[in-house]
Design a protein around this motif. Sequence first.
Motif, PDB file in Angstrom:
ATOM      1  N   ARG A 159      36.432  47.866  41.330  1.00  0.00           N
ATOM      2  CA  ARG A 159      37.823  48.005  40.907  1.00  0.00           C
ATOM      3  C   ARG A 159      38.757  47.295  41.876  1.00  0.00           C
ATOM      4  O   ARG A 159      39.895  47.001  41.551  1.00  0.00           O
ATOM      5  N   GLN A 160      38.276  47.015  43.120  1.00  0.00           N
ATOM      6  CA  GLN A 160      39.100  46.362  44.116  1.00  0.00           C
ATOM      7  C   GLN A 160      38.791  44.883  44.243  1.00  0.00           C
ATOM      8  O   GLN A 160      39.453  44.169  44.966  1.00  0.00           O
ATOM      9  N   GLU A 161      37.759  44.404  43.585  1.00  0.00           N
ATOM     10  CA  GLU A 161      37.403  43.002  43.687  1.00  0.00           C
ATOM     11  C   GLU A 161      38.444  42.128  43.007  1.00  0.00           C
ATOM     12  O   GLU A 161      39.162  42.548  42.114  1.00  0.00           O
ATOM     13  N   ARG A 162      38.483  40.876  43.478  1.00  0.00           N
ATOM     14  CA  ARG A 162      39.327  39.917  42.786  1.00  0.00           C
ATOM     15  C   ARG A 162      38.806  39.752  41.362  1.00  0.00           C
ATOM     16  O   ARG A 162      37.598  39.815  41.120  1.00  0.00           O
ATOM     17  N   PRO A 163      39.682  39.516  40.389  1.00  0.00           N
ATOM     18  CA  PRO A 163      39.266  39.460  38.992  1.00  0.00           C
ATOM     19  C   PRO A 163      38.200  38.396  38.732  1.00  0.00           C
ATOM     20  O   PRO A 163      38.258  37.305  39.286  1.00  0.00           O
ATOM     21  N   ARG A 164      37.246  38.759  37.929  1.00  0.00           N
ATOM     22  CA  ARG A 164      36.249  37.805  37.469  1.00  0.00           C
ATOM     23  C   ARG A 164      36.620  37.356  36.061  1.00  0.00           C
ATOM     24  O   ARG A 164      37.189  38.109  35.296  1.00  0.00           O
ATOM     25  N   ARG A 165      36.265  36.150  35.732  1.00  0.00           N
ATOM     26  CA  ARG A 165      36.504  35.679  34.377  1.00  0.00           C
ATOM     27  C   ARG A 165      35.348  34.790  33.947  1.00  0.00           C
ATOM     28  O   ARG A 165      34.768  34.070  34.763  1.00  0.00           O
ATOM     29  N   GLN A 166      34.976  34.863  32.725  1.00  0.00           N
ATOM     30  CA  GLN A 166      33.900  34.027  32.205  1.00  0.00           C
ATOM     31  C   GLN A 166      34.533  32.879  31.437  1.00  0.00           C
ATOM     32  O   GLN A 166      35.206  33.085  30.422  1.00  0.00           O
ATOM     33  N   VAL A 167      34.355  31.673  31.934  1.00  0.00           N
ATOM     34  CA  VAL A 167      34.977  30.517  31.299  1.00  0.00           C
ATOM     35  C   VAL A 167      33.965  29.417  30.984  1.00  0.00           C
ATOM     36  O   VAL A 167      34.307  28.416  30.382  1.00  0.00           O
ATOM     37  N   ARG A 168      32.704  29.611  31.405  1.00  0.00           N
ATOM     38  CA  ARG A 168      31.680  28.604  31.187  1.00  0.00           C
ATOM     39  C   ARG A 168      30.440  29.270  30.605  1.00  0.00           C
ATOM     40  O   ARG A 168      30.250  30.464  30.715  1.00  0.00           O
ATOM     41  N   THR A 169      29.591  28.445  30.035  1.00  0.00           N
ATOM     42  CA  THR A 169      28.343  28.979  29.494  1.00  0.00           C
ATOM     43  C   THR A 169      27.202  28.891  30.497  1.00  0.00           C
ATOM     44  O   THR A 169      26.140  29.461  30.280  1.00  0.00           O
ATOM     45  N   ASP A 170      27.418  28.185  31.619  1.00  0.00           N
ATOM     46  CA  ASP A 170      26.334  27.985  32.570  1.00  0.00           C
ATOM     47  C   ASP A 170      26.525  28.743  33.882  1.00  0.00           C
ATOM     48  O   ASP A 170      25.697  28.641  34.783  1.00  0.00           O
ATOM     49  N   THR A 171      27.607  29.506  33.999  1.00  0.00           N
ATOM     50  CA  THR A 171      27.776  30.393  35.152  1.00  0.00           C
ATOM     51  C   THR A 171      28.063  31.798  34.650  1.00  0.00           C
ATOM     52  O   THR A 171      28.640  31.971  33.581  1.00  0.00           O
ATOM     53  N   GLN A 172      27.651  32.781  35.434  1.00  0.00           N
ATOM     54  CA  GLN A 172      27.813  34.173  35.020  1.00  0.00           C
ATOM     55  C   GLN A 172      29.280  34.588  35.015  1.00  0.00           C
ATOM     56  O   GLN A 172      29.725  35.325  34.152  1.00  0.00           O
ATOM     57  N   TYR A 173      30.035  34.131  36.030  1.00  0.00           N
ATOM     58  CA  TYR A 173      31.459  34.439  36.093  1.00  0.00           C
ATOM     59  C   TYR A 173      32.148  33.469  37.044  1.00  0.00           C
ATOM     60  O   TYR A 173      31.497  32.739  37.801  1.00  0.00           O
ATOM     61  N   GLU A 174      33.487  33.459  37.025  1.00  0.00           N
ATOM     62  CA  GLU A 174      34.316  32.697  37.947  1.00  0.00           C
ATOM     63  C   GLU A 174      35.334  33.659  38.557  1.00  0.00           C
ATOM     64  O   GLU A 174      35.536  34.763  38.055  1.00  0.00           O
ATOM     65  N   ARG A 175      35.990  33.224  39.648  1.00  0.00           N
ATOM     66  CA  ARG A 175      37.057  34.020  40.248  1.00  0.00           C
ATOM     67  C   ARG A 175      38.325  33.182  40.307  1.00  0.00           C
ATOM     68  O   ARG A 175      38.276  31.952  40.347  1.00  0.00           O
ATOM     69  N   ASP A 176      39.460  33.899  40.332  1.00  0.00           N
ATOM     70  CA  ASP A 176      40.740  33.202  40.276  1.00  0.00           C
ATOM     71  C   ASP A 176      41.010  32.337  41.501  1.00  0.00           C
ATOM     72  O   ASP A 176      41.787  31.387  41.435  1.00  0.00           O
ATOM     73  N   ASP A 177      40.395  32.670  42.644  1.00  0.00           N
ATOM     74  CA  ASP A 177      40.639  31.856  43.843  1.00  0.00           C
ATOM     75  C   ASP A 177      39.555  30.797  44.056  1.00  0.00           C
ATOM     76  O   ASP A 177      39.465  30.197  45.122  1.00  0.00           O
ATOM     77  N   TRP A 178      38.722  30.563  43.047  1.00  0.00           N
ATOM     78  CA  TRP A 178      37.773  29.462  43.068  1.00  0.00           C
ATOM     79  C   TRP A 178      38.325  28.316  42.236  1.00  0.00           C
ATOM     80  O   TRP A 178      38.920  28.539  41.171  1.00  0.00           O
ATOM     81  N   ASP A 179      38.123  27.094  42.698  1.00  0.00           N
ATOM     82  CA  ASP A 179      38.566  25.915  41.958  1.00  0.00           C
ATOM     83  C   ASP A 179      37.388  24.976  41.741  1.00  0.00           C
ATOM     84  O   ASP A 179      36.600  24.734  42.668  1.00  0.00           O
ATOM     85  N   PHE A 180      37.293  24.442  40.518  1.00  0.00           N
ATOM     86  CA  PHE A 180      36.243  23.471  40.211  1.00  0.00           C
ATOM     87  C   PHE A 180      36.839  22.324  39.415  1.00  0.00           C
ATOM     88  O   PHE A 180      37.666  22.528  38.510  1.00  0.00           O
ATOM     89  N   GLU A 181      36.424  21.115  39.778  1.00  0.00           N
ATOM     90  CA  GLU A 181      36.886  19.924  39.062  1.00  0.00           C
ATOM     91  C   GLU A 181      35.700  18.979  38.879  1.00  0.00           C
ATOM     92  O   GLU A 181      34.909  18.772  39.808  1.00  0.00           O
ATOM     93  N   TYR A 182      35.562  18.439  37.680  1.00  0.00           N
ATOM     94  CA  TYR A 182      34.480  17.492  37.414  1.00  0.00           C
ATOM     95  C   TYR A 182      35.063  16.217  36.817  1.00  0.00           C
ATOM     96  O   TYR A 182      35.784  16.259  35.823  1.00  0.00           O
ATOM     97  N   ARG A 183      34.773  15.109  37.466  1.00  0.00           N
ATOM     98  CA  ARG A 183      35.270  13.828  36.994  1.00  0.00           C
ATOM     99  C   ARG A 183      34.098  12.981  36.531  1.00  0.00           C
ATOM    100  O   ARG A 183      33.218  12.629  37.303  1.00  0.00           O
TER     101      ARG A 183
END
Length: 331
Positions: A159-183
Amino acid sequence: MHDTIPVTEIMVADVVTAPPDATATEAATLMRDEGVSSVVVARNGNPVGIVTEGDFATHLCKRRDLGHIELSAVMSSPLTTIESTASLVDAVELLRSSDIEHLPVVARDGARTETRSGAADGDDGAGSTDSAGDLVGIVTTIELSYYVPQLVHRTVDSRQERPRRQVRTDTQYERDDWDFEYRGADKSSVAVGDVARFSKPLTEDDVAAFADVTGDTNRLHLDAAYAAETRFGERIVHGVLANGLLSAALARLPGLTIYLSQESSFRAPLPIGDRATAVCEVVEDLGRDKYRIETTVLDGDGTVVLDGDAVVLVDDLPPMADDETDATAIQ
């Protein structure tokens, strides 16, 4: 070493207390004025309960009027205490097993300490007399973290963790303070020239968790006083932990990425708390879905802390991934 240091060496001796018949409002005022996170409820010098900031945040806030609620009705009781002869390791184990963050210290030899109280400390007849001994101090996870950070690290409540979000099909979850960029020319496949960047802050919790999971409890990463006497002058992130960011970036390449090899050279220390960035560039197609990747990790100022190269195999995603929905919140 920590099992030979008594809790009295690090405890806060100037304990803030209130009697059982003090009101919740009085206790909250004490916390504010004295700058503490708890008030020990004591009767005739014996601790019988405790009220913490967490109590106000979770339980007491449900009540409309705190002015007439006595601490005897809302305090956490029976109270978990520790004897003054116990060690730091004993305190850590007790805090963990009891799932608490405040641990009053008591003595059976009659030793007393001054306490700060917002009301007279008398016996109001509520509850039973505590026989554990006289209150001489309090130790919390904050004090312990200065001496044994690798011991007091605890898994953060979901309940205290930073929010997780699922935005990809190849990772279990992401966090709001993680950044990913693919060129890349085609983001559905890997090709020479494509670049993946992944960044996240490497925090105190990350370093403590890595030490606990791997067993790498080198004091350079965990003990500030010790690290200050080294060539680095401060605690630094484990090199292999920084290297792990490369794995995070490669995991987000199109397809299912399988590590085959990794070579890294460590160029500079990475301070704890920096936002580190892993950069992975596809430089060679080795055939049969294998690729050579140039890898680099940068600190918050853009300094290269490690570089090298990796070889990965990129398979197709499992069929089930195609059936998964896009963004769904994970709490």
